[in-house]
Design a protein around this motif. Structure first.
Motif, short mmCIF file in Angstrom:
data_model
loop_
_atom_site.label_atom_id
_atom_site.label_comp_id
_atom_site.label_asym_id
_atom_site.label_seq_id
_atom_site.Cartn_x
_atom_site.Cartn_y
_atom_site.Cartn_z
N ASN A 35 57.70 58.40 50.12
CA ASN A 35 58.11 56.29 49.27
C ASN A 35 58.02 55.44 50.74
OD1 ASN A 35 58.51 57.23 46.79
ND2 ASN A 35 59.70 59.23 47.82
N THR A 36 57.61 54.25 50.77
CA THR A 36 58.16 53.40 50.87
C THR A 36 58.70 52.45 51.38
OG1 THR A 36 56.21 53.13 52.16
CG2 THR A 36 57.40 50.75 52.61
N ARG A 37 59.97 51.90 51.65
CA ARG A 37 61.50 51.61 51.14
C ARG A 37 61.25 49.53 51.61
NH1 ARG A 37 64.43 56.00 51.81
NH2 ARG A 37 63.85 56.77 49.29
N ARG A 38 60.82 49.04 51.38
CA ARG A 38 61.23 47.25 52.32
C ARG A 38 61.88 46.30 51.28
NH1 ARG A 38 57.40 44.23 50.06
NH2 ARG A 38 55.67 44.61 48.11
N LYS A 39 62.23 45.13 51.43
CA LYS A 39 62.76 44.40 50.70
C LYS A 39 61.51 43.29 50.55
CE LYS A 39 66.84 44.61 52.63
NZ LYS A 39 69.01 44.12 53.49
N GLU A 47 60.71 49.77 46.19
CA GLU A 47 59.58 51.00 46.83
C GLU A 47 59.12 51.53 45.82
OE1 GLU A 47 60.83 55.89 46.24
OE2 GLU A 47 62.88 54.74 47.04
N GLU A 48 58.15 52.25 47.08
CA GLU A 48 56.44 51.56 46.59
C GLU A 48 55.92 53.39 47.00
OE1 GLU A 48 54.20 49.10 49.32
OE2 GLU A 48 54.88 47.15 47.89
N GLN A 49 55.52 53.46 46.56
CA GLN A 49 54.59 54.97 46.62
C GLN A 49 53.31 55.29 47.03
OE1 GLN A 49 55.95 57.13 42.46
NE2 GLN A 49 57.63 57.55 43.73
N GLN A 50 52.75 55.92 47.88
CA GLN A 50 51.18 55.78 48.25
C GLN A 50 51.50 57.86 47.89
OE1 GLN A 50 49.11 53.68 49.16
NE2 GLN A 50 48.12 55.32 48.65
N TRP A 51 50.49 57.89 47.43
CA TRP A 51 49.59 59.26 46.59
C TRP A 51 48.15 59.45 47.72
CZ3 TRP A 51 52.55 62.87 44.12
CH2 TRP A 51 53.34 62.48 43.17
N TYR A 52 48.17 60.59 48.44
CA TYR A 52 47.25 61.50 49.22
C TYR A 52 47.23 62.92 48.51
CZ TYR A 52 48.81 57.81 52.39
OH TYR A 52 49.50 56.92 53.16
N LYS A 53 46.20 63.23 48.53
CA LYS A 53 45.42 64.93 48.40
C LYS A 53 44.79 64.96 49.41
CE LYS A 53 41.59 67.02 45.77
NZ LYS A 53 40.32 67.42 45.27
N ARG A 93 37.77 54.76 40.41
CA ARG A 93 39.05 55.29 41.11
C ARG A 93 39.61 55.50 42.49
NH1 ARG A 93 41.11 53.84 36.37
NH2 ARG A 93 41.75 55.73 34.94
N LEU A 94 40.53 55.17 43.68
CA LEU A 94 40.51 55.54 44.92
C LEU A 94 41.20 56.59 45.24
CD1 LEU A 94 39.25 55.12 47.83
CD2 LEU A 94 41.47 53.23 47.90
N THR A 95 40.97 57.62 45.74
CA THR A 95 41.92 58.48 45.89
C THR A 95 41.99 58.59 47.68
OG1 THR A 95 41.63 60.01 44.25
CG2 THR A 95 42.40 61.63 46.07
N LEU A 96 42.98 58.77 48.33
CA LEU A 96 42.89 59.04 50.00
C LEU A 96 43.12 60.49 49.93
CD1 LEU A 96 45.17 56.00 51.00
CD2 LEU A 96 42.93 56.34 51.22
N GLY A 97 42.06 60.98 51.05
CA GLY A 97 42.02 63.12 51.04
C GLY A 97 42.49 63.11 52.70
N LEU A 98 43.33 63.57 52.39
CA LEU A 98 43.72 63.94 53.96
C LEU A 98 43.64 65.27 53.76
CD1 LEU A 98 45.77 62.79 56.35
CD2 LEU A 98 47.82 63.83 55.09
N TYR A 99 42.39 65.57 55.30
CA TYR A 99 42.20 67.06 55.46
C TYR A 99 42.84 67.65 56.29
CZ TYR A 99 38.27 66.33 52.19
OH TYR A 99 37.30 65.69 51.23
N SER A 100 43.63 68.40 56.69
CA SER A 100 44.59 68.49 57.36
C SER A 100 44.50 69.35 58.24
CB SER A 100 45.94 68.95 56.60
OG SER A 100 46.40 68.76 55.58
N SER A 101 44.81 69.53 59.92
CA SER A 101 44.55 69.89 60.94
C SER A 101 46.16 70.36 61.10
CB SER A 101 44.50 69.14 62.38
OG SER A 101 44.95 67.90 62.27
N ASP A 102 47.31 70.10 60.28
CA ASP A 102 48.61 70.52 60.77
C ASP A 102 49.33 70.80 59.58
OD1 ASP A 102 50.92 71.66 62.04
OD2 ASP A 102 51.57 69.49 62.92
N VAL A 103 50.27 71.82 58.55
CA VAL A 103 50.82 71.25 57.47
C VAL A 103 52.40 71.88 58.28
CG1 VAL A 103 51.96 71.93 55.57
CG2 VAL A 103 49.40 70.46 56.29
N GLN A 104 53.44 71.06 58.40
CA GLN A 104 54.97 71.62 58.43
C GLN A 104 55.86 71.48 57.10
OE1 GLN A 104 56.33 70.41 62.69
NE2 GLN A 104 54.38 69.98 63.27
N PHE A 105 56.09 72.57 57.37
CA PHE A 105 57.36 72.82 56.14
C PHE A 105 58.54 72.13 56.44
CE2 PHE A 105 53.78 75.17 54.99
CZ PHE A 105 54.29 76.64 54.74
#
Length: 143
Positions: A35-39, A47-53, A93-105
Motif C-alpha cells: 500500500n502507498t499513501r499520499r495526498k 491510498e493505492e495498492q500495488q500487487w505483485y506475484k 493484462r500486466l502482472t508484476l512478477g517478482l522472482y525472489s532472492s530473499d524472503v523474510q517473515f
C-alpha cells in the motif's frame, strides 16, 4: 555491469501455492500487496495498492508454504519481471512478477493449527535462510 533489485514489503493476498518443477525443484507462488499513501492535489489522503506475484524457489519455497498464510506481512527482495497475458475477456493484462532472492517473515497472524489445535509460532523477523533480523540463529546444526 548492470544491476536491478526490487524490494516489496506488504501482505499476502492469499495462501502460498507450492508446486514442483519437472526436475523436482519446489516453487512457491503468492501475491503480495504493498500500500502507498499520499495526498492528492486537493490535500486528501489517497491510498493505492500495488500487487505483485512473488515466486520463491528451493528450500525457501517450502519454508514459505509451511509458515506463511493470507494476511501475513513479508519482506520480498528479487528481480522484477513484467508479464503480459490475455484475460478471459480477451484483454491484455500486466502482472508484476517478482522472482525472489530473499524472503523474510515480518509478522504472522496468530493461527490455530486446525489438525492439532496448537498455535503457530510467531516467526517475526525470521528469514527463510535461518536468520532473524539479519543475525544467524544457532539451531544446533554444526555447519
Amino acid at each position: 555491469m548492470s544491476f536491478a533489485k526490487t524490494i516489496v514489503v506488504g501482505n499476502l493476498g492469499a495462501d502460498p501455492e507450492l508446486r514442483y518443477t519437472p526436475e523436482g525443484t519446489p516453487v512457491a507462488s503468492f501475491s503480495v500487496c504493498a500500500n502507498t499513501r499520499r495526498k492528492d492535489r486537493a490535500g486528501n489522503r489517497v491510498e493505492e495498492q500495488q500487487w505483485y506475484k512473488a515466486n520463491v524457489f528451493g528450500n525457501s519455497a517450502e519454508a514459505v508454504a509451511k509458515h506463511l498464510a493470507k494476511g501475513d506481512q513479508v519482506y520480498v527482495e528479487g528481480r522484477l519481471k513484467p508479464e503480459l497475458w490475455k484475460g478471459r475477456d480477451g484483454e491484455t493484462r500486466l502482472t508484476l512478477g517478482l522472482y525472489s532472492s530473499d524472503v523474510q517473515f515480518i509478522g504472522t497472524r496468530n493461527r490455530r493449527d486446525e489438525s492439532a489445535g496448537a498455535s503457530t509460532p510467531d516467526t517475526s523477523g525470521q528469514s527463510v535462510d535461518g536468520s532473524v533480523d539479519g543475525e544467524l540463529v544457532d539451531d544446533g546444526i554444526p555447519f
